[in-house]
Design an enzyme around this catalytic site. Structure first.
Site, PDB file in Angstrom:
ATOM      1  N   TYR A 156     -10.794   0.413  10.997  1.00 19.58           N
ATOM      2  CA  TYR A 156     -12.033   0.976  10.415  1.00 19.58           C
ATOM      3  C   TYR A 156     -12.542   0.187   9.223  1.00 19.58           C
ATOM      4  O   TYR A 156     -13.534   0.551   8.623  1.00 19.58           O
ATOM      5  CB  TYR A 156     -11.855   2.449  10.033  1.00 19.58           C
ATOM      6  CG  TYR A 156     -10.604   2.784   9.245  1.00 19.58           C
ATOM      7  CD1 TYR A 156     -10.507   2.492   7.903  1.00 19.58           C
ATOM      8  CD2 TYR A 156      -9.527   3.416   9.877  1.00 19.58           C
ATOM      9  CE1 TYR A 156      -9.363   2.811   7.189  1.00 19.58           C
ATOM     10  CE2 TYR A 156      -8.382   3.742   9.175  1.00 19.58           C
ATOM     11  CZ  TYR A 156      -8.301   3.441   7.826  1.00 19.58           C
ATOM     12  OH  TYR A 156      -7.172   3.750   7.128  1.00 19.58           O
ATOM     13  N   LYS A 157     -11.847  -0.910   8.877  1.00 20.73           N
ATOM     14  CA  LYS A 157     -12.293  -1.719   7.734  1.00 20.73           C
ATOM     15  C   LYS A 157     -13.175  -2.855   8.263  1.00 20.73           C
ATOM     16  O   LYS A 157     -14.296  -2.612   8.671  1.00 20.73           O
ATOM     17  CB  LYS A 157     -11.085  -2.227   6.958  1.00 20.73           C
ATOM     18  CG  LYS A 157     -10.204  -1.094   6.407  1.00 20.73           C
ATOM     19  CD  LYS A 157      -8.978  -1.682   5.728  1.00 20.73           C
ATOM     20  CE  LYS A 157      -7.964  -0.621   5.340  1.00 20.73           C
ATOM     21  NZ  LYS A 157      -8.397   0.230   4.241  1.00 20.73           N
ATOM     22  N   PHE A 202       0.851  -1.188   0.000  1.00 25.04           N
ATOM     23  CA  PHE A 202       0.000   0.000   0.000  1.00 25.04           C
ATOM     24  C   PHE A 202       0.895   1.248   0.000  1.00 25.04           C
ATOM     25  O   PHE A 202       1.933   1.264   0.673  1.00 25.04           O
ATOM     26  CB  PHE A 202      -0.887  -0.029   1.238  1.00 25.04           C
ATOM     27  CG  PHE A 202      -1.946   1.032   1.234  1.00 25.04           C
ATOM     28  CD1 PHE A 202      -3.052   0.934   0.403  1.00 25.04           C
ATOM     29  CD2 PHE A 202      -1.841   2.149   2.050  1.00 25.04           C
ATOM     30  CE1 PHE A 202      -4.018   1.916   0.382  1.00 25.04           C
ATOM     31  CE2 PHE A 202      -2.800   3.142   2.038  1.00 25.04           C
ATOM     32  CZ  PHE A 202      -3.898   3.026   1.199  1.00 25.04           C
ATOM     33  N   ARG A 228     -13.427  -2.499  -7.123  1.00 26.79           N
ATOM     34  CA  ARG A 228     -13.065  -3.345  -5.978  1.00 26.79           C
ATOM     35  C   ARG A 228     -14.295  -3.607  -5.111  1.00 26.79           C
ATOM     36  O   ARG A 228     -15.048  -2.683  -4.798  1.00 26.79           O
ATOM     37  CB  ARG A 228     -11.977  -2.626  -5.173  1.00 26.79           C
ATOM     38  CG  ARG A 228     -11.285  -3.496  -4.168  1.00 26.79           C
ATOM     39  CD  ARG A 228     -10.124  -2.756  -3.539  1.00 26.79           C
ATOM     40  NE  ARG A 228     -10.565  -1.636  -2.722  1.00 26.79           N
ATOM     41  CZ  ARG A 228      -9.871  -1.138  -1.698  1.00 26.79           C
ATOM     42  NH1 ARG A 228      -8.692  -1.641  -1.400  1.00 26.79           N
ATOM     43  NH2 ARG A 228     -10.323  -0.130  -1.003  1.00 26.79           N
ATOM     44  N   ASP A 237       1.574  -5.631   7.774  1.00 32.49           N
ATOM     45  CA  ASP A 237       0.415  -4.741   7.798  1.00 32.49           C
ATOM     46  C   ASP A 237      -0.818  -5.618   7.578  1.00 32.49           C
ATOM     47  O   ASP A 237      -0.972  -6.257   6.529  1.00 32.49           O
ATOM     48  CB  ASP A 237       0.547  -3.686   6.682  1.00 32.49           C
ATOM     49  CG  ASP A 237      -0.598  -2.676   6.694  1.00 32.49           C
ATOM     50  OD1 ASP A 237      -1.683  -3.009   7.233  1.00 32.49           O
ATOM     51  OD2 ASP A 237      -0.420  -1.573   6.151  1.00 32.49           O
TER      52      ASP A 237
HETATM   53  C1  LIG Z   1      -2.810  -1.793   3.712  1.00 32.24           C
HETATM   54  C2  LIG Z   1      -3.104  -0.448   4.281  1.00 32.24           C
HETATM   55  N1  LIG Z   1      -2.256   0.099   5.173  1.00 32.24           N
HETATM   56  C3  LIG Z   1      -2.473   1.318   5.702  1.00 32.24           C
HETATM   57  C4  LIG Z   1      -3.585   2.050   5.343  1.00 32.24           C
HETATM   58  C5  LIG Z   1      -3.780   3.445   5.862  1.00 32.24           C
HETATM   59  O1  LIG Z   1      -3.799   3.481   7.208  1.00 32.24           O
HETATM   60  P1  LIG Z   1      -3.918   4.871   8.009  1.00 32.24           P
HETATM   61  O2  LIG Z   1      -4.736   5.795   7.185  1.00 32.24           O
HETATM   62  O3  LIG Z   1      -4.572   4.465   9.295  1.00 32.24           O
HETATM   63  O4  LIG Z   1      -2.557   5.379   8.241  1.00 32.24           O
HETATM   64  C6  LIG Z   1      -4.508   1.519   4.443  1.00 32.24           C
HETATM   65  C7  LIG Z   1      -5.704   2.280   4.074  1.00 32.24           C
HETATM   66  O5  LIG Z   1      -6.544   1.893   3.332  1.00 32.24           O
HETATM   67  C8  LIG Z   1      -4.246   0.245   3.897  1.00 32.24           C
HETATM   68  O6  LIG Z   1      -5.071  -0.273   2.999  1.00 32.24           O
END
Ligand SMILES: Cc1ncc(COP(=O)(O)O)c(C=O)c1O
Length: 408
Positions: A219-220, A124, A367, A194
Site C-alpha cells: 500500500y506504499k 519497524f 517525513r 522487510d
Molecule cells: C517496515 C514496515 N514493516 C511493516 C509495516 C506494517 O505492515 P502491516 O501493517 O501490513 O502489518 C510497516 C508499516 O508502515 C512498515 O513500515
C-alpha cells in the site's frame, strides 16, 4: 533558479506522463506515498466492476468465471519483476506482520539448534513485536537487538535468523542487502528482509542478493490501497524444506479436495492460508498494472533525483530550523527524507493545511516520501517553499496544529 531547474527536470522526465494515471486532488503536493500510495482511477473502476458485475451478477460463480481464485498467483506474477524474483517465489496474502511471523517461524525451523533471532534497533516496531512474539512461543529462542550499523559484527554461529528492514522508516538509511545476506550465510544464518519501504522505490533484486525470505507492504510505493494484501518471498532453493506455521486450506496443494491431511502447495503458495480478500486483491492487481511498462532503473533513478533535490534544498534553505536526518548526498537511502524539528507534529499539521502532505514520526521527525510515479520536481520545490514559509512565519505555532491525532 531552482524552479527553472525543476521545470527542466520535469520536461526531461521519462516518467512524467505516469502522473496522469493518478487522481491527485487539485492543489495538493502529495509526499506521503511512502505511507499510502495514491489512487489510480483505473483501480476504482476495477473494484466497481468487480462489485457490480462479478459479485453482484456472477455471485459465487465468479471464483471460477472471473478467476478470483487465481488472484494471488496473478498478483505474484506482477510483483515478481519488481522484486527480482520468480512468480512461484511469491505468496500474496495477509498483512506484512503476519507474513513476517510465518517467514521467521519457517526460517527458524531450518536452524532448530540455534537460539538467536537477530535484528537491529532501527527496525519497524511491528517487526520487533512479531520477533518477540515468536520467541515467546519458543522456549529456546531469544531476540537480540543490536545497533543498525553493527549488524555484521553481531553475526555468529548462534544466530538462526537475521531480520532487518531494508530501508529505515525513520531516517531513510538503506542497508547493503547483498553484503549483509552474504555475511549471514557465511555463519550459516538465514535472513528475512522487510521490503516495505523498498519495492517500487529503490532497486530490489532478491535473486541477485541470494535472499532467503522477504516480506513487504503493497500500500506504499505500490499503490495497492489502504490495507492492501502484503507479500512473502521464499527462494526456490528452500521451497521443499519450508513449512508455514499457519497451514490453512489455501496453502494446501488442492484446497477443494477437502482432504483430511495437509499437503503444502508447491512453491511460495504454501505460505497462503485462508480465502483471499478479493476486493483488496482486485485493487492491488489493477494498481500494479502501471509497472508493466515502466523501466525500473528510470523509476529508482527518479526517486533518488527527487530525494537529492529535497535534501539539498532543505540543507541549504532550512538549516536554521530543522536538521536533515540520515545518510548524506550520494549515500544509499530510500525514497524519503526526514527533518528533525522539536514540534514536528505541529509543523506537519500546518503543512498539510497548506496542501503539502507528508507525515510525522514521534517525537520529532517530519517525513517526506518521493513516489517516483507521480511526484514531480516542481512538487519538491513547492514543498520546500511552503515549508520555508511555515517555519519562518511560525504558522505552525497554533493550538489547532498541536491537537493530537489517532494516526500521525
Ligand atoms: C517496515 C514496515 N514493516 C511493516 C509495516 C506494517 O505492515 P502491516 O501493517 O501490513 O502489518 C510497516 C508499516 O508502515 C512498515 O513500515
Amino acid at each position: 533558479m531552482a524552479w527553472e531547474n525543476a521545470r527542466h527536470a520535469d520536461a526531461e522526465d521519462p516518467l512524467a506522463d505516469r502522473r496522469r494515471a493518478f487522481a491527485l486532488p487539485e492543489g495538493v503536493v502529495y509526499l506521503d506515498g511512502n505511507s499510502l500510495g495514491a489512487l489510480q482511477p483505473a483501480v476504482a473502476d476495477a473494484v466497481r466492476r468487480t462489485i457490480d458485475q462479478e459479485w453482484g451478477q456472477g455471485l459465487i460463480r465468479s471464483w471460477n468465471d472471473a478467476d478470483w481464485v487465481g488472484l494471488p498467483a496473478r498478483i505474484a506474477g506482477r510483483l515478481a519483476p519488481l522484486l527480482g524474483a520468480h512468480a512461484d517465489e511469491i505468496a500474496v496474502a495477509d498483512s506484512t506482520s503476519t507474513n513476517l511471523f510465518k517467514a521467521l517461524a519457517a526460517a527458524r525451523r531450518l536452524r532448530p539448534h540455534r537460539g538467536v533471532l537477530l535484528t537491529d534497533d532501527a527496525n519497524f516496531p511491528t517487526d520487533r513485536y512479531v520477533a518477540e512474539g515468536l520467541a515467546d512461543l519458543l522456549d529456546d529462542l531469544e531476540v537480540r537487538v543490536v545497533p543498525a550499523t553493527q549488524v555484521i559484527e553481531h553475526l555468529d554461529t548462534h544466530v538462526a535468523v537475521l531480520t532487518l528492514t531494508h530501508v529505515d522508516y525513520r531516517t531513510g538509511a538503506r542497508h547493503d542487502a547483498a553484503g549483509i545476506t552474504r555475511a549471514a550465510h557465511d555463519v550459516g544464518a538465514l535472513v528475512v528482509w522487510d521490503l516495505s519501504h523498498s519495492a517500487g522505490a529503490v532497486p530490489v533484486d532478491l535473486g541477485a542478493w541470494d535472499a532467503d525470505l522477504a516480506v513487504g507492504c503493497t500500500y506504499k510505493y505500490l499503490n495497492g490501497g489502504p490495507g492492501s494484501p502484503a507479500y512473502l518471498y521464499a527462494a526456490r532453493r528452500l521451497h521443499d524444506r519450508l513449512r508455514s506455521p499457519i497451514a490453512g486450506w489455501f496453502s494446501h496443494e488442492r484446497p477443494f479436495a477437502f482432504a483430511d491431511e495437509h499437503r503444502p502447495a508447491p512453491g511460495a503458495a504454501r505460505f497462503l492460508n485462508g480465502t483471499p480478500p478479493v476486493l483488496s486483491m482486485i485493487a492491488l492487481d489493477a494498481a500494479l498494472g502501471i509497472f508493466a511498462d515502466v523501466d525500473l532503473a528510470e523509476l529508482t533513478d527518479k526517486a533518488q533525483a527527487l530525494v537529492a533535490r529535497f535534501h539539498a534544498g532543505a540543507t541549504t534553505r532550512l538549516a536554521r530550523w530543522v536538521q536533515v536526518v540520515g545518510p548524506g548526498p550520494g549515500a544509499p537511502r530510500g525514497a524519503q527524507v526526514s527533518l528533525r524539528h522539536p514540534q514536528a507534529g505541529a509543523v506537519m499539521s500546518a503543512l498539510i493545511d497548506r496542501g503539502v502532505i507528508g507525515d510525522h514520526r514521534p517525537p520529532d521527525l517530519l517525513r517526506f516520501g518521493f513516489s517516483p510515479l507521480y511526484v514531480s520536481h516542481a512538487d519538491v520545490e513547492q514543498a520546500l517553499d511552503v515549508l520555508e514559509d511555515v517555519l519562518t512565519t511560525g504558522a505552525w505555532d497554533r493550538p489547532e496544529h498541536r491537537a493530537p491525532r489517532a494516526v500521525v
